[in-house]
Design an enzyme around this catalytic site. Structure first.
Site, PDB file in Angstrom:
ATOM      1  NE  ARG A   1      24.928 -22.078  78.057  1.00 19.07           N
ATOM      2  CZ  ARG A   1      23.620 -22.041  78.258  1.00 19.07           C
ATOM      3  NH1 ARG A   1      23.052 -20.889  78.598  1.00 19.07           N
ATOM      4  NH2 ARG A   1      22.879 -23.123  78.141  1.00 19.07           N
ATOM      5  CG  ASN A   2      26.808 -22.659  73.628  1.00 17.87           C
ATOM      6  OD1 ASN A   2      27.958 -22.564  74.051  1.00 17.87           O
ATOM      7  ND2 ASN A   2      25.939 -23.520  74.121  1.00 17.87           N
TER       8      ASN A   2
ATOM      9  CG  ASP B   1      30.427 -25.346  71.999  1.00 18.34           C
ATOM     10  OD1 ASP B   1      31.526 -25.532  71.443  1.00 18.34           O
ATOM     11  OD2 ASP B   1      30.308 -24.957  73.164  1.00 18.34           O
TER      12      ASP B   1
ATOM     13  CG  ASP C   1      23.918 -25.939  75.522  1.00 18.32           C
ATOM     14  OD1 ASP C   1      23.006 -25.279  76.072  1.00 18.32           O
ATOM     15  OD2 ASP C   1      25.077 -26.011  75.965  1.00 18.32           O
TER      16      ASP C   1
END
Length: 464
Positions: free
Chosen positions: A333-334, A347, A329
């Site tokens: 945003r991560n 993450d 992912d």
């Protein structure tokens, strides 16, 4: 400074982590940032100084008072042939389906008091207690109310353990007293007790030493809070009360104890409480990369900032690649930005080992490689596809990928050969890397190691 070796506080090859930043006072010194990890090379004639090596292979002198020995790695090895055990309510691996219960109940002739707890299908977020009585199965909704669990809204419990223990002692309104839980199958069992393993390795944090402050975001597992611990700001991921979160956060933390890199968010420790787990990580004061890009825009984010963010992220991913770990992912945003402007991947603890094939699930379509969407096959090369999308985000200052194309049509366009155009003023070398990362043949995409070399060369010629 003489380098005659004497006994020092750290043995050679010991890994240490920086408690403070060190800029160096002489050419012999090795500067490092706070939380950076270093390897001791040898001691010197001065117990206050040792020679160390950083992740880039550079060596120099460091002050011993600025670093502490790294804690041990935690391995939650799954047990392949362990007989089924009862549901562990402290970290409740709640069964998702009742088929097992009915087959077990049939096999046992539906003995009175046989029970299990599963996730509610009619009331998401709640549980259902299933109990055998007089050859039938009775279902009781376990209601989550005011941070307590209840069945009859008369007796309230802090967590499932207490609720089950209560009804094992007395039926108290249920059809029968709870007697035996259905054996758990198809769920992960660990060769060590997770709480004991983290404590033994030095990763347990005393709850009284951790101060929780404001909420700073929401994640898949629950709220993320700002906290204070040992005089520093920290981020605290608070576990939602569900089995998936319990298992996920433990495995995330376990992986974080073994993955150590400047461009990965650092784990500081865990707090274990009766009904929840708190995951404590370094605080990244400037937030996510996508929010940073959108809030500041092209007038405040320079070309130098962009290439730095790209290199930092790629460096962290190259390390994951070297450890045969897949993120699954990767997106702006991560990626989080520190006070010093360093980009760090987060993450990654939710990652899986290479070549893992997942069954179904929802994926971020605009960031996911075709083979991952089509066949649920994730690899470092599918991460590279996502990295190409992330580069596009960086150079478009946080725009949503595939603008003007409806989400439902994105994959159809991509499979027909469509690729996004270069963002305005994007360097040709970066756009070429994007296109290479979006090769339909995953084997023809570059590795992160190769991509980092290309981006580093561009960084050397980028001035502002």
């Amino acid at each position: 400074m003489s380098h005659t070796t004497v006994r020092g506080p750290f043995a050679p090859d010991t890994e240490v982590v920086a408690s403070y930043a060190f800029s160096g006072t002489s050419p012999e010194d090795l500067p490092f940032s706070k939380l950076e990890r270093l390897t001791i090379v040898r001691a010197t004639n001065d117990a206050n100084w040792v020679k160390a090596r950083n992740r880039d292979g550079m060596e120099g002198m460091i002050p011993t008072s600025y670093v502490t020995e790294s804690r041990k790695e935690v391995k939650l090895n799954t047990m392949a042939s362990k007989p089924p055990t009862v549901i562990n309510f402290k970290f409740p691996h709640v069964l998702n389906y009742s088929r097992l219960f009915h087959s077990e109940a049939t096999h046992r002739r539906r003995e009175d008091g046989l029970f299990l707890v599963r996730e509610s299908t009619n009331f998401p977020g709640d549980y259902t207690l299933c109990v055998c009585f007089e050859r039938k199965v009775e279902h009781y909704r376990v209601i989550y109310k005011d941070n307590k669990l209840t069945i009859d809204e008369e007796e309230f419990f802090d967590h499932l353990t207490k609720l089950v223990e209560h009804y094992e002692q007395d039926a108290d309104g249920l059809c029968t007293q709870l007697k035996r839980s259905v054996p758990k199958q198809g769920r992960r069992e660990y060769s060590v007790d997770p709480e004991k393993a983290f404590k033994a390795a030095g990763w347990s944090i005393n709850r009284q030493e951790l101060k929780l402050l404001d909420s700073i975001g929401k994640g898949e597992f629950g709220d993320v809070l700002l906290g204070e611990w040992q005089g520093q700001k920290v981020a605290v991921k608070r576990l939602k009360d569900s089995s998936r979160a319990a298992q996920g956060i433990l495995e995330e933390a376990s992986l974080m104890t073994s993955l150590k890199h400047n461009n990965l968010v650092n784990l500081l420790g865990l707090v274990f409480e009766d009904s929840c787990i708190l995951l404590v990580t370094e605080f990244m004061s400037k937030g996510s990369l996508v929010d940073y890009l959108r809030s500041r825009g092209r007038f405040h984010v320079s070309k130098r900032d962009q290439i730095n963010f790209a290199c930092d992220t790629c460096s962290g991913m190259a390390y994951l690649e070297s450890q045969k770990v897949v993120h699954r992912d990767l997106a702006a945003r991560n990626v989080l930005i520190s006070e010093e402007g360093v980009a760090k991947v987060c993450d990654f603890g939710l990652a899986h080992e290479m070549n893992l094939k997942l069954d179904g699930g929802k994926f971020p379509i605009k960031w996911t490689a075709p083979e991952a969407l089509r066949h649920s096959k994730f690899s470092n090369k599918s991460d590279m596809w996502s990295f190409g999308i992330l580069l596009w985000e960086i150079y478009s200052f946080g725009r949503v990928p595939y603008p003007r194309i409806p989400l439902a049509d994105v994959m159809k366009h991509v499979e027909k050969g469509y690729r996004m155009e270069a963002p305005d003023l994007c360097p040709p070398e970066v756009y070429q890397l994007m296109k290479d990362s979006w090769n339909e043949n995953c084997n023809r995409r570059p590795t992160f190691h190769e991509a980092y070399k290309r981006l580093s060369q561009l960084r050397q010629s980028t001035l502002a």
